[in-house]
Write a protein that holds these residues in place. Structure first.
Motif, PDB file in Angstrom:
ATOM      1  N   ASN A  98       8.825   6.287  -8.713  1.00 45.27           N
ATOM      2  CA  ASN A  98       8.763   5.625  -7.412  1.00 45.27           C
ATOM      3  C   ASN A  98       7.625   4.612  -7.402  1.00 45.27           C
ATOM      4  OD1 ASN A  98      10.847   7.248  -6.542  1.00 45.27           O
ATOM      5  ND2 ASN A  98       9.509   8.726  -5.530  1.00 45.27           N
ATOM      6  N   HIS A  99       7.921   3.406  -6.932  1.00 49.90           N
ATOM      7  CA  HIS A  99       6.938   2.328  -6.931  1.00 49.90           C
ATOM      8  C   HIS A  99       6.394   2.036  -5.540  1.00 49.90           C
ATOM      9  CE1 HIS A  99       7.493   0.704 -11.150  1.00 49.90           C
ATOM     10  NE2 HIS A  99       8.436   1.625 -11.054  1.00 49.90           N
ATOM     11  N   ASP A 100       6.913   2.658  -4.508  1.00 51.34           N
ATOM     12  CA  ASP A 100       6.372   2.494  -3.160  1.00 51.34           C
ATOM     13  C   ASP A 100       6.924   3.603  -2.275  1.00 51.34           C
ATOM     14  OD1 ASP A 100       8.958   1.703  -2.233  1.00 51.34           O
ATOM     15  OD2 ASP A 100       8.538  -0.395  -2.690  1.00 51.34           O
ATOM     16  N   LEU A 101       6.651   3.500  -0.973  1.00 54.16           N
ATOM     17  CA  LEU A 101       7.068   4.518  -0.007  1.00 54.16           C
ATOM     18  C   LEU A 101       8.000   3.935   1.048  1.00 54.16           C
ATOM     19  CD1 LEU A 101       3.523   6.102   0.605  1.00 54.16           C
ATOM     20  CD2 LEU A 101       5.329   7.009  -0.870  1.00 54.16           C
ATOM     21  N   LEU A 102       8.719   2.871   0.698  1.00 53.69           N
ATOM     22  CA  LEU A 102       9.487   2.127   1.680  1.00 53.69           C
ATOM     23  C   LEU A 102      10.562   2.991   2.335  1.00 53.69           C
ATOM     24  CD1 LEU A 102       9.535  -0.829   2.740  1.00 53.69           C
ATOM     25  CD2 LEU A 102      11.476  -1.214   1.206  1.00 53.69           C
ATOM     26  N   CYS A 103      10.735   2.771   3.641  1.00 55.77           N
ATOM     27  CA  CYS A 103      11.688   3.529   4.439  1.00 55.77           C
ATOM     28  C   CYS A 103      12.257   2.593   5.507  1.00 55.77           C
ATOM     29  CB  CYS A 103      10.982   4.719   5.086  1.00 55.77           C
ATOM     30  SG  CYS A 103      12.049   5.842   6.001  1.00 55.77           S
ATOM     31  N   SER A 104      13.538   2.767   5.826  1.00 56.67           N
ATOM     32  CA  SER A 104      14.152   1.953   6.878  1.00 56.67           C
ATOM     33  C   SER A 104      14.398   2.800   8.116  1.00 56.67           C
ATOM     34  CB  SER A 104      15.467   1.339   6.390  1.00 56.67           C
ATOM     35  OG  SER A 104      16.465   2.331   6.261  1.00 56.67           O
ATOM     36  N   ARG A 123      10.150  -9.407  -6.883  1.00 57.45           N
ATOM     37  CA  ARG A 123       9.722  -8.733  -5.655  1.00 57.45           C
ATOM     38  C   ARG A 123       8.282  -9.081  -5.325  1.00 57.45           C
ATOM     39  NH1 ARG A 123       7.089  -3.766  -5.834  1.00 57.45           N
ATOM     40  NH2 ARG A 123       7.062  -2.516  -3.900  1.00 57.45           N
ATOM     41  N   GLN A 124       7.405  -9.017  -6.324  1.00 57.51           N
ATOM     42  CA  GLN A 124       5.995  -9.330  -6.076  1.00 57.51           C
ATOM     43  C   GLN A 124       5.820 -10.786  -5.667  1.00 57.51           C
ATOM     44  OE1 GLN A 124       3.293  -8.479  -9.346  1.00 57.51           O
ATOM     45  NE2 GLN A 124       1.614  -8.183  -7.912  1.00 57.51           N
ATOM     46  N   ALA A 125       6.583 -11.682  -6.288  1.00 55.93           N
ATOM     47  CA  ALA A 125       6.483 -13.106  -5.942  1.00 55.93           C
ATOM     48  C   ALA A 125       6.917 -13.352  -4.507  1.00 55.93           C
ATOM     49  CB  ALA A 125       7.331 -13.929  -6.910  1.00 55.93           C
ATOM     50  N   HIS A 126       7.964 -12.640  -4.055  1.00 62.96           N
ATOM     51  CA  HIS A 126       8.439 -12.839  -2.686  1.00 62.96           C
ATOM     52  C   HIS A 126       7.415 -12.317  -1.680  1.00 62.96           C
ATOM     53  CE1 HIS A 126      12.130 -13.598  -0.121  1.00 62.96           C
ATOM     54  NE2 HIS A 126      11.216 -13.203   0.735  1.00 62.96           N
ATOM     55  N   THR A 143      11.452   1.503  -3.755  1.00 60.03           N
ATOM     56  CA  THR A 143      11.717   0.928  -5.065  1.00 60.03           C
ATOM     57  C   THR A 143      11.492   2.012  -6.112  1.00 60.03           C
ATOM     58  OG1 THR A 143      11.236  -1.391  -4.564  1.00 60.03           O
ATOM     59  CG2 THR A 143      10.798  -0.654  -6.801  1.00 60.03           C
ATOM     60  N   SER A 144      12.521   2.294  -6.908  1.00 62.26           N
ATOM     61  CA  SER A 144      12.412   3.367  -7.882  1.00 62.26           C
ATOM     62  C   SER A 144      13.442   3.165  -8.979  1.00 62.26           C
ATOM     63  CB  SER A 144      12.617   4.736  -7.215  1.00 62.26           C
ATOM     64  OG  SER A 144      13.925   4.838  -6.680  1.00 62.26           O
ATOM     65  N   ARG A 145      13.243   3.860 -10.083  1.00 62.29           N
ATOM     66  CA  ARG A 145      14.218   3.817 -11.167  1.00 62.29           C
ATOM     67  C   ARG A 145      14.149   5.095 -11.978  1.00 62.29           C
ATOM     68  NH1 ARG A 145      12.929   2.900 -16.526  1.00 62.29           N
ATOM     69  NH2 ARG A 145      10.749   2.425 -16.981  1.00 62.29           N
ATOM     70  N   LEU A 146      15.253   5.405 -12.645  1.00 61.43           N
ATOM     71  CA  LEU A 146      15.250   6.497 -13.606  1.00 61.43           C
ATOM     72  C   LEU A 146      14.471   6.070 -14.843  1.00 61.43           C
ATOM     73  CD1 LEU A 146      18.984   7.684 -13.522  1.00 61.43           C
ATOM     74  CD2 LEU A 146      17.012   8.834 -12.501  1.00 61.43           C
ATOM     75  N   GLU A 147      13.766   7.004 -15.437  1.00 60.33           N
ATOM     76  CA  GLU A 147      13.081   6.687 -16.694  1.00 60.33           C
ATOM     77  C   GLU A 147      14.089   6.324 -17.789  1.00 60.33           C
ATOM     78  OE1 GLU A 147       8.899   9.082 -16.706  1.00 60.33           O
ATOM     79  OE2 GLU A 147      10.666  10.229 -17.302  1.00 60.33           O
ATOM     80  N   ARG A 148      15.304   6.819 -17.660  1.00 64.69           N
ATOM     81  CA  ARG A 148      16.365   6.506 -18.622  1.00 64.69           C
ATOM     82  C   ARG A 148      17.678   6.497 -17.870  1.00 64.69           C
ATOM     83  NH1 ARG A 148      18.936  10.404 -21.782  1.00 64.69           N
ATOM     84  NH2 ARG A 148      17.259  11.838 -21.204  1.00 64.69           N
ATOM     85  N   ALA A 149      18.420   5.381 -17.924  1.00 64.77           N
ATOM     86  CA  ALA A 149      19.619   5.216 -17.101  1.00 64.77           C
ATOM     87  C   ALA A 149      20.894   5.676 -17.793  1.00 64.77           C
ATOM     88  CB  ALA A 149      19.772   3.763 -16.670  1.00 64.77           C
ATOM     89  N   TYR A 172      13.181  -7.617 -11.821  1.00 70.27           N
ATOM     90  CA  TYR A 172      13.216  -7.435 -10.371  1.00 70.27           C
ATOM     91  C   TYR A 172      11.818  -7.236  -9.802  1.00 70.27           C
ATOM     92  CZ  TYR A 172      12.813  -4.265  -6.425  1.00 70.27           C
ATOM     93  OH  TYR A 172      12.382  -3.644  -5.283  1.00 70.27           O
ATOM     94  N   LEU A 173      10.971  -6.426 -10.461  1.00 69.35           N
ATOM     95  CA  LEU A 173       9.615  -6.194  -9.959  1.00 69.35           C
ATOM     96  C   LEU A 173       8.824  -7.497  -9.883  1.00 69.35           C
ATOM     97  CD1 LEU A 173       8.504  -2.879 -11.727  1.00 69.35           C
ATOM     98  CD2 LEU A 173       9.159  -3.191  -9.328  1.00 69.35           C
ATOM     99  N   ASP A 174       8.994  -8.361 -10.872  1.00 68.46           N
ATOM    100  CA  ASP A 174       8.299  -9.659 -10.851  1.00 68.46           C
ATOM    101  C   ASP A 174       8.776 -10.493  -9.661  1.00 68.46           C
ATOM    102  OD1 ASP A 174       6.914  -8.978 -13.146  1.00 68.46           O
ATOM    103  OD2 ASP A 174       8.263 -10.064 -14.502  1.00 68.46           O
TER     104      ASP A 174
END
Length: 372
Positions: free
Chosen positions: A176-182, A342-345, A270-276, A338-340
């Motif tokens: 997990n890269h953040d705690l975002l929630c809608s 996202r940070q730029a935006h 924002t999150s991802r599996l360590e292996r997809a 995508y992370l790059d």
């Protein structure tokens, strides 16, 4: 009914990504079953299909046209981001044409029916209670409306969203890269409200979007970290409504902020599996990686990863052992890009650098939490 069944491929999850994988497999001549835990009736967030997303869906459905009855035309985007004044982006000059505002459960149900018409076997209200590897593939135990069933297959597609049910069973962890929630509310749209725009507005504690929906409805959504939402009482209608009332442009065209009785809360970090992917399985869509809704890429990502995973699984069935490793590496590289982006935006918005939400988005080394 016989409690045992066999097919070559099973897709766990009947959303856009899972259906995309299933249709790709069936078109290649592979017997495929999709297990969907609902009947497509529960609430799902509204969706704005950009012209590119609509074109992707149309190609996926080819040669049948995408039925747009009940959809609402979308003419563009208005964004208040990085400045006090909104910026406009029109779809009317897009080579793919206009976009569409849709109810997500309507879209998913429409795509499910299309997949069935192409030969995909779809089990609605089917819940996986156990899965395990066996010689030559997988064995799944299910609860279905007809009772318990056992299903055998050679390969699995994990299309279970952020829960990543198949990957978790294989011991793959999630980062997990953040705690975002809608936090969303759907209300009646006044007859006088005729704007067909997706509107985005940044605020000190996060950002909002609103869009009209079919059947005279409109959705308002606040995006922020869950701890920030709790601190501002934004998980309750009164606190959420007070924050909406402070926005500058979101309620334009309405007779004041709407009255809200019920909120829909959904984690969307924002999150991802360590292996997809691994031996005999691959994750697609949000199961493989969840992207910030700011990217507006959910439909396109689901379609593309579904097709790519299906092609990798087909290759693995032919004995190409590196195909699934290549798929997993592609997802890792895609997520890094995508992370790059996202940070730029987020870097474009610098008005509230002292606020926790924005400090986190501007941090050079965000905290990454690994979960089982």
């Amino acid at each position: 009914m016989d409690g045992r069944a066999t097919c070559t491929a099973v897709v766990v999850g009947g959303g856009v990504a899972g259906l995309s994988a299933a249709l790709t497999l069936v078109r290649a001549g592979v017997s495929t079953c999709v297990l969907e835990r609902t009947d497509y009736s529960p609430w799902r967030p509204g969706e704005t299909l950009s012209p590119v997303a609509f074109a992707e869906l149309s190609r996926w459905l080819a040669p049948e046209p995408l039925e747009t009855e009940g959809f609402l035309a979308s003419y563009g985007l208005e964004s208040t981001w990085g400045s006090e004044e909104p910026h406009h982006h029109s779809f009317l000059t897009n080579p793919y044409g206009q976009g569409w505002h849709v109810a997500r459960r309507q879209l998913d149900g429409l795509l499910a029916r299309h997949a069935q018409s192409q030969g995909v076997e779809l089990w609605r209200n089917a819940c996986v209670t156990h899965l395990e590897r066996e010689e030559g593939g997988w064995r799944l135990q299910l609860n279905t409306p007809e009772g318990p069933r056992t299903l055998h297959c050679a390969v699995l597609v994990d299309a279970t969203g952020r829960s990543a049910q198949v990957a978790r069973y294989r011991g793959v962890r999630r980062q997990n890269h953040d705690l975002l929630c809608s936090v969303s509310a759907v209300v009646d749209r006044p007859p006088s409200h005729e704007e067909h725009l997706l509107r985005v507005e940044a605020t000190p504690m996060g950002w909002w979007y609103t869009a009209p929906l079919p059947q005279g409805r409109i959705i308002f959504t606040l995006m922020s970290d869950v701890d920030v939402l709790e601190r501002h009482n934004a998980l309750r209608p009164a606190g959420w409504s007070a924050l909406l009332a402070r926005t500058r442009h979101l309620t334009r065209g309405l007779e004041g902020p709407p009255t809200v009785q019920r909120l829909h809360v959904r984690p969307c970090e924002t999150s991802r599996l360590e292996r997809a992917a691994g031996e005999g399985w691959a994750a697609v869509g949000d199961a493989a990686a969840m992207w910030d809704p700011l990217s507006s890429s959910g439909i396109v990502k689901g379609l593309r990863t579904g097709q790519a995973a299906a092609r990798a699984l087909l290759a693995s069935l032919r004995g190409e052992r590196e195909a699934l490793e290549d798929y997993a590496r592609e997802r890792e590289e895609e997520f890094s890009g995508y992370l790059d982006a996202r940070q730029a935006h987020y870097a474009q918005e610098r008005r509230w650098m002292g606020e926790v939400f924005w400090q986190r988005r501007h941090a050079s080394a965000p905290i990454v939490q690994t979960c089982a």
